[in-house]
Structures are given as structure tokens and as C-alpha cells.
Design a protein around this motif. Sequence first.
Motif, mmCIF file in Angstrom:
data_model
loop_
_atom_site.group_PDB
_atom_site.id
_atom_site.type_symbol
_atom_site.label_atom_id
_atom_site.label_comp_id
_atom_site.label_asym_id
_atom_site.label_seq_id
_atom_site.Cartn_x
_atom_site.Cartn_y
_atom_site.Cartn_z
ATOM 1 N N UNK B 208 0.834 -1.202 0.000
ATOM 2 C CA UNK B 208 0.000 0.000 0.000
ATOM 3 C C UNK B 208 0.871 1.256 0.000
ATOM 4 N N UNK B 209 1.978 1.186 0.740
ATOM 5 C CA UNK B 209 2.888 2.323 0.798
ATOM 6 C C UNK B 209 3.500 2.579 -0.586
ATOM 7 N N UNK B 211 2.076 1.871 -3.419
ATOM 8 C CA UNK B 211 0.999 2.490 -4.204
ATOM 9 C C UNK B 211 0.975 3.996 -3.963
ATOM 10 N N UNK B 212 1.178 4.375 -2.695
ATOM 11 C CA UNK B 212 1.137 5.796 -2.338
ATOM 12 C C UNK B 212 2.212 6.574 -3.089
ATOM 13 N N UNK B 214 3.182 6.282 -5.954
ATOM 14 C CA UNK B 214 2.786 6.536 -7.338
ATOM 15 C C UNK B 214 2.154 7.919 -7.488
ATOM 16 N N UNK B 215 1.723 8.515 -6.376
ATOM 17 C CA UNK B 215 1.106 9.841 -6.456
ATOM 18 C C UNK B 215 2.148 10.941 -6.573
ATOM 19 N N UNK B 264 0.904 -6.272 -15.087
ATOM 20 C CA UNK B 264 0.188 -5.003 -15.250
ATOM 21 C C UNK B 264 -0.940 -5.135 -16.264
ATOM 22 N N UNK B 269 -2.227 -2.798 -11.452
ATOM 23 C CA UNK B 269 -0.975 -2.351 -10.853
ATOM 24 C C UNK B 269 -1.052 -2.158 -9.344
ATOM 25 N N UNK B 270 -2.229 -1.803 -8.821
ATOM 26 C CA UNK B 270 -2.273 -1.359 -7.433
ATOM 27 C C UNK B 270 -2.905 -2.403 -6.517
ATOM 28 N N UNK B 272 -2.574 -5.569 -3.440
ATOM 29 C CA UNK B 272 -1.767 -6.770 -3.227
ATOM 30 C C UNK B 272 -1.963 -7.799 -4.321
#
Lengths: 261, 329
Positions: B208-209, B211-212, B214-215, B264, B269-270, B272
Amino acid sequence: MEQPRITVDGVSFGYGGPPVIEALSLEARRGEFLAVLGPNGCGKSTLLKVIAGLNRPSAGRVLAGGEDVSALSRRMLARRIAVLTQAGSPPPNMSVHEMIAMGRYSHQSLLSRRSREDEAAVARAVRDMQVEELLGKRVGALSGGQLQRCRMAMVLAQGSETLLLDEPTTYLDLKHQFGILDCARRQARAGRTVIAVLHDFTQASLYADRVAMLSRGRLAGLGTPEEVLTEEMIAAVFGVRTRAARAHGAVFHVPLGAAAP
Amino acid sequence: MTIAGPLLIAALLAVSVLHLASGAMPVPPGEVIAALFSYDSGNFSHVIVVKQRLTRLAVALYCGGALAVSGLLMQRVFRNGLVSPSTLGVNSGATAFVVLSVFFLGASGGALFLPALAGALLALALTFATAGLLRGQGDPRLNLVLAGSMVGVLFSSATTLVLSFDPDRFENVISWLIGDIGNFDYRELRLMAPLGAVAMAAALAVCRAIDLLALGDEQAAVMGGHVRLIAGSALGVALILSVSAVVVVGPIGFVGLILPHATRLIAGEFGRGPLLFCAGGGALAVTAADLAARTMAAPKVLNVGSVMGLAGGAAFLVLVLATARRVAR
């Protein structure tokens, strides 16, 4: 008197070179919409980054709810202060719902699943920004205005009591500009604290409770829009002649041209 | 991940059974199942399936999964679809240090993990230093891979040089070097698998981190992410996974490059899901490559590294061309 949400206390900051912000102090309170104005390069965005803890001041300190920002972990700080950055461009293949849900990051631990509280905060933010019909879309399929509304929803979902908005209306058409500002004001009225970097004098006087005018990293004026946004102040800080006109309970500034040097 | 997950699991099971069934002495699939669930030590084909092929299968599954996830983590941390354990020089660095420590220290088995990790770290540092020299010229994503391949060549030459000193001593090392799954690789696997399991759990935890990130770094930081810590731990996990695979089976290229792309496309992509899918996909790819290696030229056994290299090299070329096209446009 109630403790200020955000206290900027004698802060200086420079990116290695000469100071971009010098000995700057201001406060923002619960329920307040504070607009930060000033010409390009005056340190507006830098000030926001200092408050957000991204830039560590070389002198002075920033308090969020009475606690020094530099002493808080990123996670704890994010629970107090949410920021809509200027640069953020989420990846095009992320779904809008995934992006908004990420606003809850600071409330989740490494292993926890999304809680009911998280879901509720996301649903509330989605309603606030009226992006229900965009949830299933990919970020890459959004228009500029839609993207900004969705990013705003992500920031609202964070549930922090202070919102920092760095030029939230840039690149948006007028309708969406007002949409974002309306939402920001609703947040302030609901008890949050909003600090927004704005460009437009009229929008600042329509929406802000107070205006902080920055000039070369220093505070040139701080007060209600009427007190700060005077023809003299704008001429001195921006080098632009304007004529102020009063209508609908707000002050409008009509630019007339460059001020005499 | 709707139907892709169950499909992948079915494909993994099918290829695994095929893998166990085929070889110099074909064993019918029914007999394979029997060997697994009611093992009879007096039955010769049971012995072959369990003692020889099952260990080989475990090695293929583990190394494929570990390399693929390693590549996925690297691609996400660097936001660059061309990086992987092989294209960043990490595999070559690990390999060179393994050969060096075999030659100078007489090290063997699981003890090779530490020098391999050191070599991987050194190679990664060199790759970034080299890419830094190219800053401001051309596309940074291509520069990184260019630097990685230069560093890779450097370490491969060091490996060859050391081997040429005393070829006789390296008989075992040679098959490892070309990425062959040997009959005794499971001994290293037994040491590496727990480490890999921990690394995989860590990868799922930081998902999750990542994924973060990616912002964008700034937005991630103000949303509560410690950007350097997240990137650092993801990269650390990626290195441990790829090095553990290299220690077991040798430098198998391209799994870590291609599988993240396939993931992908199929699983997104995002979250688990894609990470798990990538692990399964990598396991499937290497097992299938090993199956091909053992059956294509039977009774001669090719090695899985070469099969993977041929297939993956072509895919890499396509990726680079596609990226260069996008840059040019």
C-alpha cells in the motif's frame, strides 16, 4: 482564547541559498479561510511546504495544534494537516476510487484492512466533491477539472483539521474554480482551517476571511481582505495599478496596467 | 483480479504436474499424483518424481516467483518499466561476488548469500553512479538501463576472468552460472526459502505504501508516507529476493523484467493482487521454461537459463523499442 490550529512563528527558510522566507509569523484558527497572495517567487508555495513539514525552517518553528511540526512523524502530521500539492499527477492507470481511498493512508497500519471509518470518510469526501459518477473511471480518462475535484476528494478523505491548498484553481475553467473554492469554504465553515495560495484578488476577497500578502519572503500585510487588498498595497507588492470597486459585499479589483516605477 | 487468479493457479498446477511427469523417463500424470499422495519408496518412478523432479520443481517455482516480484518492486520504486534484477546489473554483481568468494574464500552453499548480496548492492550503486554521469542527456529511464548493462558487462567479465584462472575448480559453478537447475540446488533452496518467505511477506506489507508513492513524492509525503523509508525497504526486499534466487539457481535473466509487464496487463498495478499474481506468474514462467529445457531437445537437457534468456531477450528488445518510440514522440 482558543489555541490556533497553525502557528508560524518567526520562520525563515532557504533552499541552500538566500532565504526564500524570512522571519515570517502568522496564525490560522479553527473555521478560518486564510488566503496567501503574492507575486511569483515571493515564497507562497514554499511557505505552504514549510507548514506541511516538507521544508524544515532554518529559524523559527511551525506549530500544528500546539505541537512542533518537525517533532511529529509524517503519519501523525498527515492526520493533522492535509495538502493539495501543485505538482501531484497521479498515475493514469489508477482508478479514481483507488486514488481517493489512498487519502486514508495515514489512518491505516501496515497490516490493517480498510476500516468502516475509512469507508465512511471516503464516501463523505466523494459526496462533498460530487465525484460519485467518476469513481469507476481511470485517472487518465479525466478532464483537468474532474481530476482536480477527485484530488480534492482524496485530500478531504484524509480527515485532517487543516487543509493546505497550493494554487487549487490553476488551470481550471471558472466554474470549476468556484466549485473548488466553494468546497474549501464549506470545509472552513464546518470547522476546518483552510490555507490556500490564490492568484485572484477578487476570489480572495470573496472567499477568504483573512489574507496574508507576501512580498519577497516577508509578510507585507495580514488582515481582512478589505484591510490588505488596497490599491496601494497591490501597487507596492505586484507593481500593478488597480481600481477597487465595491459590489455584492466584496471588493473587486480591476487591473489597469503596470504601476509607475 | 477476477478470473485471472484462478486461471493462473490452474495453469500453475497443470504445468507443475507436466513438469513432474516429463523427462528422460516419462511418468504418466496419474502416477505423478500417486507418487505425491501415496508415496511408495519401492516404486522407481515414485522415487524419480519425488526425489529428483519435485526438488527441481520447487527450485523453479521459488526462483521464478522471487525474481518476478523483485522486478515488480524495482519497477515500481523507480517508476521505470525497463529495470529488473538483470537489467540493473544486480544479478551480475551477485554472480561475480559468488564466484570470487568461491575462489578466494572457498565458500559454498547458503554462506554465499552474503557475498552475493554485497555484490548486488555494489552493482546497484555503480549503476546509479554511472547513470548519474549521464544526467541531463537523453531519457533518464533509458540511461539507467544503459548504465545497468555496462555494469553488468563489467561484472560478467570479472566472473569470466576469475573462472579462467582455474577452470577445473569451477566445474560445479559453471552449470550454476548458465542458470541450470541442478539436482542438488534444493539444498540452497532449503536455506533461502524461509528468507524469501519473510521478504515476500514484507513486500505484501509495504504494498500500500508503494501504491502511495505513485502519487508523486511530495503528495505521498504529505499523506503520511515516509518516502525514503518506503522506497528503501521495497528496494531492500527486492534485492533479498533476487539474490536468494541467484544463490539457488544462478543468474536467470528477464523473468524480473517481463513478468511485471504481463502482470500489469492482466491483473492491474495497485494493491496486493498484482504482487501475488506476479509471484505466481514468475513461478509459472520459470517452471515452463525448465519444462521446455528438458523436453525440447530430449534426451539432451538444455538449461533453463538459456531458454529464459532467449525468450526474454526478445521481449526486452520489444520493450526498449516501445519505450524509445514513446520518448521520441
